[in-house]
Motif scaffolding. Structure first.
Motif, PDB file in Angstrom:
ATOM      1  N   GLU A  63       0.832  -1.204   0.000  1.00 51.99           N
ATOM      2  CA  GLU A  63       0.000   0.000   0.000  1.00 51.99           C
ATOM      3  C   GLU A  63       0.868   1.256   0.000  1.00 51.99           C
ATOM      4  OE1 GLU A  63      -3.672   2.140   2.386  1.00 51.99           O
ATOM      5  OE2 GLU A  63      -2.843   0.278   3.182  1.00 51.99           O
ATOM      6  N   PHE A  64       1.924   1.251   0.805  1.00 53.30           N
ATOM      7  CA  PHE A  64       2.844   2.382   0.842  1.00 53.30           C
ATOM      8  C   PHE A  64       3.493   2.586  -0.529  1.00 53.30           C
ATOM      9  CE2 PHE A  64       7.283   3.702   1.164  1.00 53.30           C
ATOM     10  CZ  PHE A  64       7.125   4.973   1.673  1.00 53.30           C
ATOM     11  N   PHE A  65       4.012   1.510  -1.114  1.00 54.09           N
ATOM     12  CA  PHE A  65       4.700   1.631  -2.397  1.00 54.09           C
ATOM     13  C   PHE A  65       3.727   1.967  -3.530  1.00 54.09           C
ATOM     14  CE2 PHE A  65       7.848  -1.033  -0.057  1.00 54.09           C
ATOM     15  CZ  PHE A  65       8.841  -0.064  -0.008  1.00 54.09           C
ATOM     16  N   ARG A  66       2.468   1.534  -3.419  1.00 56.32           N
ATOM     17  CA  ARG A  66       1.441   1.905  -4.403  1.00 56.32           C
ATOM     18  C   ARG A  66       1.199   3.411  -4.358  1.00 56.32           C
ATOM     19  NH1 ARG A  66      -3.401   3.296  -3.763  1.00 56.32           N
ATOM     20  NH2 ARG A  66      -3.608   2.445  -1.663  1.00 56.32           N
ATOM     21  N   ILE A  67       1.129   3.964  -3.137  1.00 56.80           N
ATOM     22  CA  ILE A  67       0.926   5.406  -2.985  1.00 56.80           C
ATOM     23  C   ILE A  67       2.106   6.171  -3.591  1.00 56.80           C
ATOM     24  CG2 ILE A  67       0.707   7.305  -1.328  1.00 56.80           C
ATOM     25  CD1 ILE A  67      -0.719   5.236   0.548  1.00 56.80           C
ATOM     26  N   LEU A  68       3.327   5.682  -3.365  1.00 62.43           N
ATOM     27  CA  LEU A  68       4.500   6.326  -3.987  1.00 62.43           C
ATOM     28  C   LEU A  68       4.361   6.357  -5.505  1.00 62.43           C
ATOM     29  CD1 LEU A  68       7.698   5.035  -2.110  1.00 62.43           C
ATOM     30  CD2 LEU A  68       6.670   7.297  -2.007  1.00 62.43           C
ATOM     31  N   GLY A  69       3.940   5.242  -6.074  1.00 64.69           N
ATOM     32  CA  GLY A  69       3.761   5.172  -7.526  1.00 64.69           C
ATOM     33  C   GLY A  69       2.722   6.160  -8.027  1.00 64.69           C
ATOM     34  N   GLU A  70       1.652   6.322  -7.259  1.00 58.90           N
ATOM     35  CA  GLU A  70       0.614   7.264  -7.648  1.00 58.90           C
ATOM     36  C   GLU A  70       1.113   8.709  -7.570  1.00 58.90           C
ATOM     37  OE1 GLU A  70      -2.563   6.006  -5.068  1.00 58.90           O
ATOM     38  OE2 GLU A  70      -3.274   4.536  -6.522  1.00 58.90           O
ATOM     39  N   ILE A  71       1.962   8.982  -6.590  1.00 59.30           N
ATOM     40  CA  ILE A  71       2.562  10.326  -6.489  1.00 59.30           C
ATOM     41  C   ILE A  71       3.432  10.574  -7.718  1.00 59.30           C
ATOM     42  CG2 ILE A  71       4.268  11.712  -5.235  1.00 59.30           C
ATOM     43  CD1 ILE A  71       3.138  10.416  -2.642  1.00 59.30           C
ATOM     44  N   LYS A  72       4.228   9.582  -8.076  1.00 59.56           N
ATOM     45  CA  LYS A  72       5.105   9.718  -9.253  1.00 59.56           C
ATOM     46  C   LYS A  72       4.278   9.968 -10.513  1.00 59.56           C
ATOM     47  CE  LYS A  72       8.703   7.320 -11.825  1.00 59.56           C
ATOM     48  NZ  LYS A  72       9.555   6.133 -11.846  1.00 59.56           N
ATOM     49  N   ASP A  73       3.107   9.325 -10.594  1.00 55.67           N
ATOM     50  CA  ASP A  73       2.228   9.493 -11.748  1.00 55.67           C
ATOM     51  C   ASP A  73       1.472  10.822 -11.724  1.00 55.67           C
ATOM     52  OD1 ASP A  73       3.038   7.005 -12.635  1.00 55.67           O
ATOM     53  OD2 ASP A  73       1.269   5.956 -11.851  1.00 55.67           O
ATOM     54  N   GLY A  74       1.668  11.605 -10.654  1.00 51.76           N
ATOM     55  CA  GLY A  74       1.067  12.927 -10.572  1.00 51.76           C
ATOM     56  C   GLY A  74      -0.372  12.948 -10.103  1.00 51.76           C
ATOM     57  N   LYS A  75      -0.840  11.874  -9.481  1.00 50.53           N
ATOM     58  CA  LYS A  75      -2.228  11.848  -9.009  1.00 50.53           C
ATOM     59  C   LYS A  75      -2.396  12.795  -7.825  1.00 50.53           C
ATOM     60  CE  LYS A  75      -3.365   7.356 -10.801  1.00 50.53           C
ATOM     61  NZ  LYS A  75      -3.754   6.000 -10.524  1.00 50.53           N
ATOM     62  N   GLU A  76      -3.420  13.616  -7.895  1.00 51.35           N
ATOM     63  CA  GLU A  76      -3.688  14.640  -6.882  1.00 51.35           C
ATOM     64  C   GLU A  76      -4.048  14.007  -5.531  1.00 51.35           C
ATOM     65  OE1 GLU A  76      -3.475  18.044  -7.267  1.00 51.35           O
ATOM     66  OE2 GLU A  76      -2.626  17.581  -9.231  1.00 51.35           O
ATOM     67  N   GLY A  77      -3.613  14.655  -4.474  1.00 47.98           N
ATOM     68  CA  GLY A  77      -3.985  14.254  -3.126  1.00 47.98           C
ATOM     69  C   GLY A  77      -3.213  13.083  -2.546  1.00 47.98           C
ATOM     70  N   LYS A  78      -2.324  12.511  -3.312  1.00 47.54           N
ATOM     71  CA  LYS A  78      -1.606  11.325  -2.830  1.00 47.54           C
ATOM     72  C   LYS A  78      -0.502  11.676  -1.842  1.00 47.54           C
ATOM     73  CE  LYS A  78      -4.273   8.650  -5.002  1.00 47.54           C
ATOM     74  NZ  LYS A  78      -5.162   7.704  -4.320  1.00 47.54           N
ATOM     75  N   ASP A  79       0.039  12.916  -1.919  1.00 46.04           N
ATOM     76  CA  ASP A  79       1.027  13.350  -0.925  1.00 46.04           C
ATOM     77  C   ASP A  79       0.404  13.319   0.466  1.00 46.04           C
ATOM     78  OD1 ASP A  79       3.084  13.732  -2.701  1.00 46.04           O
ATOM     79  OD2 ASP A  79       2.786  15.891  -2.884  1.00 46.04           O
ATOM     80  N   LYS A  80      -0.815  13.827   0.552  1.00 41.56           N
ATOM     81  CA  LYS A  80      -1.526  13.845   1.833  1.00 41.56           C
ATOM     82  C   LYS A  80      -1.758  12.417   2.326  1.00 41.56           C
ATOM     83  CE  LYS A  80      -5.676  15.488   4.106  1.00 41.56           C
ATOM     84  NZ  LYS A  80      -7.010  16.028   3.963  1.00 41.56           N
ATOM     85  N   LEU A  81      -2.138  11.541   1.426  1.00 43.90           N
ATOM     86  CA  LEU A  81      -2.363  10.141   1.785  1.00 43.90           C
ATOM     87  C   LEU A  81      -1.068   9.490   2.271  1.00 43.90           C
ATOM     88  CD1 LEU A  81      -4.431   7.843   1.876  1.00 43.90           C
ATOM     89  CD2 LEU A  81      -3.861   7.326  -0.495  1.00 43.90           C
ATOM     90  N   LEU A  82       0.034   9.806   1.611  1.00 45.78           N
ATOM     91  CA  LEU A  82       1.329   9.272   2.033  1.00 45.78           C
ATOM     92  C   LEU A  82       1.686   9.774   3.427  1.00 45.78           C
ATOM     93  CD1 LEU A  82       3.910   7.637   1.178  1.00 45.78           C
ATOM     94  CD2 LEU A  82       4.901   9.868   0.693  1.00 45.78           C
ATOM     95  N   ASN A  83       1.487  11.049   3.670  1.00 49.83           N
ATOM     96  CA  ASN A  83       1.781  11.607   4.991  1.00 49.83           C
ATOM     97  C   ASN A  83       0.922  10.963   6.074  1.00 49.83           C
ATOM     98  OD1 ASN A  83       3.819  13.315   4.084  1.00 49.83           O
ATOM     99  ND2 ASN A  83       2.377  14.959   3.627  1.00 49.83           N
TER     100      ASN A  83
END
Length: 143
Positions: A9-29
């Motif tokens: 789940e953590f690494f999936r969120i990183l991938g989504e951040i790399k892909d530029g998906k909005e709001g994923k930084d907040k989800l990662l934090n």
């Protein structure tokens, strides 16, 4: 210990951040905060991995001098080379060494041993492989 652990789940969120998906930084934090503050680990390996994830992201920010993961993921080879020269170490070694050193300095094996009723040497033998596993996941995100 034969129970498998994974941090997909953590690494999936990183991938989504790399892909530029909005709001994923907040989800990662939120995920990092959960890993730091909640005591819901299933095993000493799970707890060790979560602590290394938190430290790995913090050290990535320090290494790059940047807290924007999307921007970090766009750095080119020349920029990574400059950062390696500045930090006197390549990122993979920097991250893994930070995790290993942190575990030693904070007596992580002893603390986990007491909590999970496992011998410290059993925990010690997993520190380097766990640091490598988490580092590889972070590096994969950057490629």
């Amino acid at each position: 210990m034969s129970e498998s652990i994974e941090f997909s789940e953590f690494f999936r969120i990183l991938g989504e951040i790399k892909d530029g998906k909005e709001g994923k930084d907040k989800l990662l934090n939120e995920k990092i905060k959960e890993y730091k503050n909640e005591d819901n680990s299933k095993s000493y390996l799970d707890e060790l991995g979560k602590s290394f994830i938190c430290l790995g992201v913090k050290e990535l920010y320090e290494f790059t001098g940047n807290k924007d993961l999307n921007n970090i993921s766009k750095l080119d080879k020349d920029q990574w080379d400059e950062l390696a020269e500045k930090n006197e170490e390549n990122l993979p070694q920097y991250l893994a060494n930070a995790m290993i050193d942190n575990a030693k300095e904070n007596k992580t094996p002893q603390k986990l041993s007491e909590k999970w009723k496992v011998r410290p040497r059993e925990i010690n033998k997993h520190i380097r492989p766990m640091a490598q596993y988490i580092t590889e996941g972070i590096i994969e995100f950057l490629e």
